[in-house]
Write an enzyme that holds these catalytic residues in place. Structure first.
Site, PDB file in Angstrom:
ATOM      1  N   ASN A   7      27.042  17.846  45.764  1.00  0.00           N
ATOM      2  CA  ASN A   7      27.727  17.429  46.986  1.00  0.00           C
ATOM      3  C   ASN A   7      28.228  15.991  46.794  1.00  0.00           C
ATOM      4  O   ASN A   7      27.436  15.078  46.551  1.00  0.00           O
ATOM      5  CB  ASN A   7      26.747  17.509  48.167  1.00  0.00           C
ATOM      6  CG  ASN A   7      27.410  17.108  49.474  1.00  0.00           C
ATOM      7  OD1 ASN A   7      28.086  16.083  49.546  1.00  0.00           O
ATOM      8  ND2 ASN A   7      27.224  17.905  50.499  1.00  0.00           N
ATOM      9  N   HIS A  10      29.090  11.559  49.546  1.00  0.00           N
ATOM     10  CA  HIS A  10      28.756  10.138  49.625  1.00  0.00           C
ATOM     11  C   HIS A  10      29.605   9.250  48.721  1.00  0.00           C
ATOM     12  O   HIS A  10      29.575   8.034  48.853  1.00  0.00           O
ATOM     13  CB  HIS A  10      27.258   9.935  49.419  1.00  0.00           C
ATOM     14  CG  HIS A  10      26.482  10.511  50.571  1.00  0.00           C
ATOM     15  ND1 HIS A  10      26.908  10.374  51.879  1.00  0.00           N
ATOM     16  CD2 HIS A  10      25.351  11.246  50.616  1.00  0.00           C
ATOM     17  CE1 HIS A  10      26.062  10.999  52.671  1.00  0.00           C
ATOM     18  NE2 HIS A  10      25.114  11.538  51.937  1.00  0.00           N
ATOM     19  N   HIS A  43      31.754  18.387  52.482  1.00  0.00           N
ATOM     20  CA  HIS A  43      31.644  18.751  53.897  1.00  0.00           C
ATOM     21  C   HIS A  43      32.789  18.090  54.650  1.00  0.00           C
ATOM     22  O   HIS A  43      32.829  16.864  54.764  1.00  0.00           O
ATOM     23  CB  HIS A  43      30.285  18.253  54.422  1.00  0.00           C
ATOM     24  CG  HIS A  43      29.963  18.674  55.818  1.00  0.00           C
ATOM     25  ND1 HIS A  43      28.734  18.480  56.387  1.00  0.00           N
ATOM     26  CD2 HIS A  43      30.705  19.286  56.790  1.00  0.00           C
ATOM     27  CE1 HIS A  43      28.724  18.937  57.629  1.00  0.00           C
ATOM     28  NE2 HIS A  43      29.925  19.424  57.901  1.00  0.00           N
ATOM     29  N   ARG A  45      33.761  17.169  57.790  1.00  0.00           N
ATOM     30  CA  ARG A  45      33.182  17.059  59.134  1.00  0.00           C
ATOM     31  C   ARG A  45      34.266  16.947  60.175  1.00  0.00           C
ATOM     32  O   ARG A  45      35.361  16.446  59.904  1.00  0.00           O
ATOM     33  CB  ARG A  45      32.288  15.813  59.215  1.00  0.00           C
ATOM     34  CG  ARG A  45      30.925  16.025  58.604  1.00  0.00           C
ATOM     35  CD  ARG A  45      30.040  14.817  58.836  1.00  0.00           C
ATOM     36  NE  ARG A  45      28.659  15.151  58.560  1.00  0.00           N
ATOM     37  CZ  ARG A  45      27.790  15.583  59.480  1.00  0.00           C
ATOM     38  NH1 ARG A  45      28.149  15.701  60.734  1.00  0.00           N
ATOM     39  NH2 ARG A  45      26.569  15.880  59.138  1.00  0.00           N
ATOM     40  N   ARG A  49      34.194  11.644  58.849  1.00  0.00           N
ATOM     41  CA  ARG A  49      33.571  10.346  58.550  1.00  0.00           C
ATOM     42  C   ARG A  49      33.602  10.012  57.059  1.00  0.00           C
ATOM     43  O   ARG A  49      33.522   8.859  56.678  1.00  0.00           O
ATOM     44  CB  ARG A  49      32.145  10.290  59.073  1.00  0.00           C
ATOM     45  CG  ARG A  49      31.194  11.194  58.328  1.00  0.00           C
ATOM     46  CD  ARG A  49      29.772  10.976  58.769  1.00  0.00           C
ATOM     47  NE  ARG A  49      29.529  11.463  60.112  1.00  0.00           N
ATOM     48  CZ  ARG A  49      28.327  11.813  60.561  1.00  0.00           C
ATOM     49  NH1 ARG A  49      27.273  11.708  59.773  1.00  0.00           N
ATOM     50  NH2 ARG A  49      28.159  12.268  61.774  1.00  0.00           N
ATOM     51  N   GLU A  70      31.528  22.911  52.846  1.00  0.00           N
ATOM     52  CA  GLU A  70      30.598  22.942  53.982  1.00  0.00           C
ATOM     53  C   GLU A  70      31.393  22.690  55.242  1.00  0.00           C
ATOM     54  O   GLU A  70      32.244  21.795  55.283  1.00  0.00           O
ATOM     55  CB  GLU A  70      29.575  21.814  53.848  1.00  0.00           C
ATOM     56  CG  GLU A  70      28.370  22.175  53.047  1.00  0.00           C
ATOM     57  CD  GLU A  70      27.358  21.049  53.096  1.00  0.00           C
ATOM     58  OE1 GLU A  70      27.221  20.405  54.153  1.00  0.00           O
ATOM     59  OE2 GLU A  70      26.748  20.802  52.069  1.00  0.00           O
ATOM     60  N   THR A 101      23.260  16.688  57.954  1.00  0.00           N
ATOM     61  CA  THR A 101      22.937  17.966  58.588  1.00  0.00           C
ATOM     62  C   THR A 101      21.425  18.055  58.783  1.00  0.00           C
ATOM     63  O   THR A 101      20.673  18.051  57.821  1.00  0.00           O
ATOM     64  CB  THR A 101      23.418  19.138  57.698  1.00  0.00           C
ATOM     65  OG1 THR A 101      24.724  18.821  57.230  1.00  0.00           O
ATOM     66  CG2 THR A 101      23.448  20.430  58.465  1.00  0.00           C
ATOM     67  N   GLU A 151      21.828  29.726  52.371  1.00  0.00           N
ATOM     68  CA  GLU A 151      21.264  28.521  51.747  1.00  0.00           C
ATOM     69  C   GLU A 151      20.075  28.104  52.600  1.00  0.00           C
ATOM     70  O   GLU A 151      20.214  27.866  53.805  1.00  0.00           O
ATOM     71  CB  GLU A 151      22.302  27.399  51.689  1.00  0.00           C
ATOM     72  CG  GLU A 151      21.713  26.128  51.073  1.00  0.00           C
ATOM     73  CD  GLU A 151      22.736  25.010  50.880  1.00  0.00           C
ATOM     74  OE1 GLU A 151      23.954  25.288  50.823  1.00  0.00           O
ATOM     75  OE2 GLU A 151      22.296  23.846  50.788  1.00  0.00           O
ATOM     76  N   HIS A 192      19.033  20.282  50.502  1.00  0.00           N
ATOM     77  CA  HIS A 192      18.778  19.211  51.480  1.00  0.00           C
ATOM     78  C   HIS A 192      17.522  18.440  51.106  1.00  0.00           C
ATOM     79  O   HIS A 192      16.431  18.992  51.087  1.00  0.00           O
ATOM     80  CB  HIS A 192      18.664  19.715  52.926  1.00  0.00           C
ATOM     81  CG  HIS A 192      19.059  18.631  53.895  1.00  0.00           C
ATOM     82  ND1 HIS A 192      18.224  17.622  54.248  1.00  0.00           N
ATOM     83  CD2 HIS A 192      20.229  18.373  54.525  1.00  0.00           C
ATOM     84  CE1 HIS A 192      18.849  16.802  55.074  1.00  0.00           C
ATOM     85  NE2 HIS A 192      20.077  17.227  55.247  1.00  0.00           N
TER      86      HIS A 192
END
Ligand code: PXP
Length: 238
Positions: A7, A10, A43, A45, A49, A70, A101, A151, A192
């Site tokens: 992922n 970030h 993701h 969103r 963001r 995602e 999440t 998942e 996660h």
């Protein structure tokens, strides 16, 4: 051996700290793939963001492994997903105020909406995964929603405060994987809060198809580079 999905949200979080062009999540995806990951996860969103629409489009053009988007079940985002055409979409709950999440989808409570999004995405040739807590009722409802892939949220395991609590959560995950496969789910993924300290035990669970990891890999990459951070994670998973 489970696959590794990285992922890269970030990388975009850091870019957005200055609202500039660097670091580029697309370049990050290229390095992740070169280092041997099996899929790229991002993701989009509703509040945009970190990852933006343009990132998703650019990732779609560049990703050669699999792009796993995602997303929430919001209409606008579903439209974008159908247009962009990732190999996979992972439906997640989304709350504006959350830092990340925080829990799995309540498939039971939102079955109609989720089932209709699943069929819309599938009609666009997108495999659909549901991000759920490792509990039987949510697995049963995921099967009813027609997703085929789930998942499992590993947050409880990752955040366990003691070794005995961690072991207990590991058993919960193992049982959930077994149960899901027995119910005809054909891919069980997990993610996660997984990191270099806690990933091994989850990677050893029989039947896990792919681990999706973000924060820990991107954090480590600051010190050793993204390619090395991926290689070290792959080594642990193996
Ligand atoms: N899987 C899902 C569905 C997620 O929402 C996230 C967080 O974006 C992850 C995996 C990765 O979690 P982490 O960043 O804690 O590794």
């Amino acid at each position: 051996m489970p696959k590794l999905g990285v992922n890269i949200d970030h990388v975009a979080t850091l870019r957005e700290a200055r609202k500039t062009y660097e670091p580029d999540p697309v370049e990050a995806a290229r390095i992740c793939e070169k280092a041997g990951c099996d899929s790229i996860v991002c993701h989009l969103r509703e509040d945009r963001r970190h990852i933006k629409d343009a990132d998703v489009a650019a990732l779609r053009r560049m990703v050669k492994t699999r792009l796993n988007l995602e997303m929430s079940v919001s209409k606008d985002i579903v439209e974008i997903a159908c247009k962009v055409g990732p190999e996979q979409a992972t439906l997640v709950p989304e709350r504006r105020q959350e830092v990340t999440t925080e829990g799995g989808l309540d498939v039971k409570k939102n079955l109609r909406t989720i089932a209709s999004v699943v069929s819309r995405l599938k009609a666009s040739n997108i495999d659909v995964s549901l991000f759920i807590n490792p509990v039987k009722a949510q697995i049963d409802e995921s099967v009813r929603a027609g997703a085929g892939i789930i998942e499992l949220h590993t947050g409880e395991y990752a955040n366990a405060k003691s070794e005995s609590a961690r072991r207990k959560e590991l058993v919960v995950l193992k049982r959930a994987v077994e149960y899901a496969l027995s119910r005809g789910v054909f891919e069980v993924n997990a993610g996660h809060g997984l990191n270099y300290e806690n990933v091994k035990s989850v990677a050893m669970i029989n039947g896990i198809n792919e681990l999706n990891i973000g924060h820990s890999i991107i954090a480590r990459s600051i010190f050793c580079g993204l390619g090395t951070a991926i290689e070290e994670m792959l080594e642990l998973i193996r």
